[in-house]
Design an enzyme around this catalytic site. Structure first.
Site, PDB file in Angstrom:
ATOM      1  N   ALA A 397      20.834   0.890 -22.583  1.00  0.00           N
ATOM      2  CA  ALA A 397      21.971   0.125 -22.032  1.00  0.00           C
ATOM      3  C   ALA A 397      21.994   0.188 -20.503  1.00  0.00           C
ATOM      4  O   ALA A 397      21.660   1.223 -19.944  1.00  0.00           O
ATOM      5  CB  ALA A 397      23.278   0.703 -22.586  1.00  0.00           C
ATOM      6  N   GLY A 399      20.511  -2.823 -20.654  1.00  0.00           N
ATOM      7  CA  GLY A 399      19.504  -3.720 -21.205  1.00  0.00           C
ATOM      8  C   GLY A 399      18.601  -4.434 -20.211  1.00  0.00           C
ATOM      9  O   GLY A 399      17.852  -5.328 -20.591  1.00  0.00           O
ATOM     10  N   LYS A 401      15.955  -3.403 -18.853  1.00  0.00           N
ATOM     11  CA  LYS A 401      14.540  -3.210 -19.190  1.00  0.00           C
ATOM     12  C   LYS A 401      14.250  -3.732 -20.595  1.00  0.00           C
ATOM     13  O   LYS A 401      13.177  -4.265 -20.851  1.00  0.00           O
ATOM     14  CB  LYS A 401      14.161  -1.739 -19.035  1.00  0.00           C
ATOM     15  CG  LYS A 401      14.343  -1.297 -17.597  1.00  0.00           C
ATOM     16  CD  LYS A 401      13.918   0.101 -17.315  1.00  0.00           C
ATOM     17  CE  LYS A 401      14.311   0.504 -15.907  1.00  0.00           C
ATOM     18  NZ  LYS A 401      15.761   0.686 -15.719  1.00  0.00           N
ATOM     19  N   ASP A 419      21.022   3.357 -27.475  1.00  0.00           N
ATOM     20  CA  ASP A 419      21.752   4.093 -26.435  1.00  0.00           C
ATOM     21  C   ASP A 419      22.828   4.932 -27.106  1.00  0.00           C
ATOM     22  O   ASP A 419      23.477   4.488 -28.052  1.00  0.00           O
ATOM     23  CB  ASP A 419      22.394   3.144 -25.418  1.00  0.00           C
ATOM     24  CG  ASP A 419      22.681   3.860 -24.112  1.00  0.00           C
ATOM     25  OD1 ASP A 419      21.915   3.685 -23.148  1.00  0.00           O
ATOM     26  OD2 ASP A 419      23.669   4.628 -24.068  1.00  0.00           O
ATOM     27  N   CYS A 521      15.790   7.078 -12.132  1.00  0.00           N
ATOM     28  CA  CYS A 521      16.133   6.573 -10.798  1.00  0.00           C
ATOM     29  C   CYS A 521      16.608   7.743  -9.951  1.00  0.00           C
ATOM     30  O   CYS A 521      17.523   7.628  -9.162  1.00  0.00           O
ATOM     31  CB  CYS A 521      17.172   5.456 -10.857  1.00  0.00           C
ATOM     32  SG  CYS A 521      18.714   5.925 -11.649  1.00  0.00           S
TER      33      CYS A 521
END
Ligand SMILES: C[S@@+](CC[C@H](N)C(=O)[O-])C[C@H]1O[C@@H](n2cnc3c(N)ncnc32)[C@H](O)[C@@H]1O
Length: 702
Positions: A397, A399, A401, A419, A521
């Site tokens: 989530a 979404g 990717k 998720d 990230c």
């Protein structure tokens, strides 16, 4: 200036003259040449006119470049999306009448290139300023020099003398000729000593007094990892002052031997620097420590600075619904100023400015694109799913990717988009619908449970793991103060468990795949290299190249920590290096199903296996022995029966069988009695008697 120094300088002048210009050479210099301007030495500033001309030429050239690359002449082939279309014939055919080739983009696009023009203007301005600065500097230097030499009253009327010692009076030359070689040597030595002394003076004068200044305003130096009050109790100092101190401190740390103040250690300077950085940029001290352990000091500043600036806004065109050039044209028509993202992506577009909300255009609502940071493209490109494969997006989530995976798979195969957060799965479902993805099954499990839950193993898994977000601080500055070492610790535990689960979901024998991509990230080593290094020890996987065209190799050593050398195949992306969100991408290939054990576990496992084998063979031998016992007993019984039948073999056999039946009956009766008795006994005792009963059975068995 002390008179001794003036005298010294006067001697030096003489010595310089004697060393630099031999009397003979001096004679060769014509009087006209003597009047020529002094030649430009390395430290001298080029004449302003020359510089101006150079700038004009440079500017003309750059204007030409800008014209060539002007916004109106953007090569529209840059918008091709052929690569991402793969071999999809539907999209492969060229649009012959595509007016994109003939239409020019609105002139507003020029601001897209204004970045290219700006530097020229800026540079010119800077150069002009430089020029002025240089001139001023030159003047000041000359003034200083004049002052020095006027104190000596030696060359006071000679404005050029300190630039070049090539002009001397007749009297001076005579004096020079009288100097003996030894005197010259002596004077050269004096000159050298004096030069060193002056350099030392200069250094002493320029030496920053970081610590002394700090202690003037503060009672004591900050301690390592100490958070200073900022905001709540009021900023203790104004930011300009802190910024200046940071600069001075960096200069000292870069040349510590010469610039340190007595009585202070490198650690004192570092602690003060970290405290100042956390105050100036608004981070908690733990995060500054984390970053300081990863970067050199100049790079640390670059990284912190980059986090203060926004990253370019990017979108990903959805090839399930449109072509990139078509989308670009439509958005340009709506007044959105854009360009292809970069050479490495055939799906991305970079938005410079827009007259409409980019997240609410009809094209957006129709699913023609996804608002997505450039670095978010990379894990999906690294996973490179194939058509008709089974793929898991373990933490999917909202979404971004998943929908890219779906597009690359051209809506074939199946994607388990999972998720753990049920609210976030709503956004995931919405995006899957909007983008026209028909090969997704949305699930709401803890990713760690997926190997047990899924009925089948899959070809590829994307684990875009939950993380601290230390790579996306420019998007969410609250991270600076709210995330710390505890968050990293908690998350890296979860990440380790998730990566093992992701590997366990993959079929090592997949004919087309067998790959896992792990991404975050975050820029922290604990959440990236350390997690992958852990997975390498626990499972039969190896790191393979990501296939991405650019990136910085992952760390294989940081401080005292060493990681598997193959970690250099993993890729890092930094805001200050790549002008995109900080990201980490690692691609793994699964070599064998099952767990990989540590040496200790392997020894334990082998011993266990040996014990099992031994137990099996003992059991087998026992059975053989029992069988033989039974046979011996039967033989003995039969002999006894024949004896009892007075040697009549037939009668003996009958007697023997009757006896066997009686024994069997009594055993059955014994069992039944035991069972009915058991009903009235507590369970633990029944078990005991059960055990006993088993042993008894074996003994009585014939
Ligand atoms: C970085 S985000 C994923 C972003 C997503 N891949 C995308 O591109 O749109 C991490 C996600 O992991 C989810 N998550 C956290 N813990 C999880 C777990 N144990 N199992 C599965 N998902 C988890 C979070 O709810 C969050 O949505």
């Amino acid at each position: 200036m002390p008179s001794s120094k003036a005298a010294l300088l006067s001697k030096i002048k003489n010595a310089k003259a004697s060393v630099k210009v031999a009397p003979k050479q001096q004679e060769q210099v014509s009087s006209e040449e003597k009047k020529k301007p002094v030649k430009v030495t390395q430290n001298q500033v080029p004449k302003k006119e020359d510089k101006k001309r150079k700038l004009e030429v440079q500017e003309e050239e750059e204007e030409e470049d800008v014209q060539l690359m002007g916004a109106d002449d953007i090569d529209l082939d840059d918008f091709s999306d052929e690569d991402d279309m793969g071999d999809n014939d539907e999209f492969d055919e060229e649009l012959e009448d595509d007016d994109f080739f003939t239409k020019k983009k609105p002139t507003t696009t020029s601001s897209t290139k204004s970045n290219k023009q700006q530097p020229t203007k800026k540079r010119k301005q800077e150069e002009d300023e430089d020029d002025e600065d240089d001139d001023e500097e030159e003047e000041q230097v000359n003034k200083k020099k004049k002052k020095v030499f006027s104190e000596e009253n030696f060359f006071e009327n000679d404005e050029d003398e300190d630039d070049d010692f090539s002009e001397y009076t007749e009297e001076e030359r005579k004096r020079l000729e009288q100097l003996s070689g030894m005197e010259r040597e002596r004077l050269a030595q004096i000159e050298e000593e004096s030069r060193l002394e002056m350099a030392d003076d200069a250094t002493r004068q320029e030496k920053p007094t970081v610590m002394a200044n700090y202690l003037e305003d503060h009672e004591e130096l900050p301690e390592a990892g100490e958070d200073q009050d900022i905001g709540i109790a009021g900023v203790t100092e104004d930011l300009t002052k802190i910024h200046e101190r940071i600069q001075e401190n960096l200069a000292v740390l870069a040349n510590f031997k010469d610039l340190r103040e007595d009585g202070f250690t490198r650690e004192d300077y570092l602690n003060l620097l970290k405290t100042d950085l956390s105050l100036y940029y608004g981070y908690n001290s733990e995060l500054i420590d984390v970053f300081a352990s990863m970067f050199s000091l100049p790079e640390l500043i670059e990284f912190l600075e980059a986090n203060e600036k926004p990253r370019p806004l990017t979108i990903r065109s959805n090839i399930l619904k449109t072509r990139r050039r078509e989308l670009a044209q439509n958005l340009i028509n709506r007044g959105i100023n854009l360009d292809p993202l970069d050479k490495w992506s055939k799906a991305g577009l970079k938005i410079y400015d827009a007259n409409v909300p980019v997240g609410a255009t009809p094209e957006y609502l129709a699913g023609h694109y996804m608002l997505q940071g450039a670095s978010s493209f990379l894990p999906v490109m690294a996973l490179a799913p194939k058509e008709n494969e089974k793929v898991i997006d373990m933490a999917a989530a909202p979404g971004g990717k998943t929908t890219y995976l779906s597009a690359l798979m051209k809506n074939t195969g199946v994607i388990f988009a999972n998720d753990v957060n049920v609210d976030r799965t709503k956004a995931l479902i919405a995006n899957i619908h909007r983008m026209g993805c028909r090969n997704c099954i949305v699930a709401n499990y803890d990713g760690r449970d997926m190997p047990q839950i899924l009925p089948t193993k899959v070809d590829r898994v994307l684990l875009d793991a939950p993380c601290t977000g230390l790579g996306v601080i420019s998007r969410d500055p609250s991270i600076k103060s709210q995330k710390g070492k505890k968050d990293i610790e908690l998350l890296c535990k979860l990440q380790r468990e998730l990566i093992l689960a992701a590997i366990d979901c993959v079929d090592a024998d997949s004919e087309t795949g067998g790959y896992i991509v792990y991404s975050t990230c975050s820029v922290s080593v604990d959440e990236n290299e350390a997690v992958v290094n852990y997975a390498l020890k626990k499972r039969h996987v190896k790191i393979v190249p990501t296939g991405l065209q650019f990136g910085t190799p992952g760390f294989i050593k940081i401080g005292e920590r060493h990681f598997d050398p193959s970690l250099k195949l993993t890729m890092r992306y930094f805001p200050h290096v790549h002008n995109m969100d900080g990201f980490y991408v690692c691609k793994l290939k699964k070599l064998k199903n099952g767990k990989k054990l540590s040496e200790e576990e392997q020894v334990r496992e082998e011993k266990n296996e040996q014990r099992i084998q031994k137990d099996k063979s003992d059991e087998k031998n026992r059975r053989i022995r029992d069988q033989k016992d039974r046979e011996d007993k039967n033989k003995k019984l039969l002999e006894e029966a024949i004896k009892l039948a007075n040697g009549n073999e037939q009668a003996g056999i009958e007697l023997f069988q009757k006896r066997k039946e009686e024994l069997s009956l009594s055993r059955k009766k014994f069992k039944t009695n035991k069972r009915s008795e058991d009903k009235f006994r507590p369970i633990h005792e029944r078990k005991k008697s059960g055990n006993r009963k088993q042993k008894g059975e074996n003994m009585n068995y014939v």
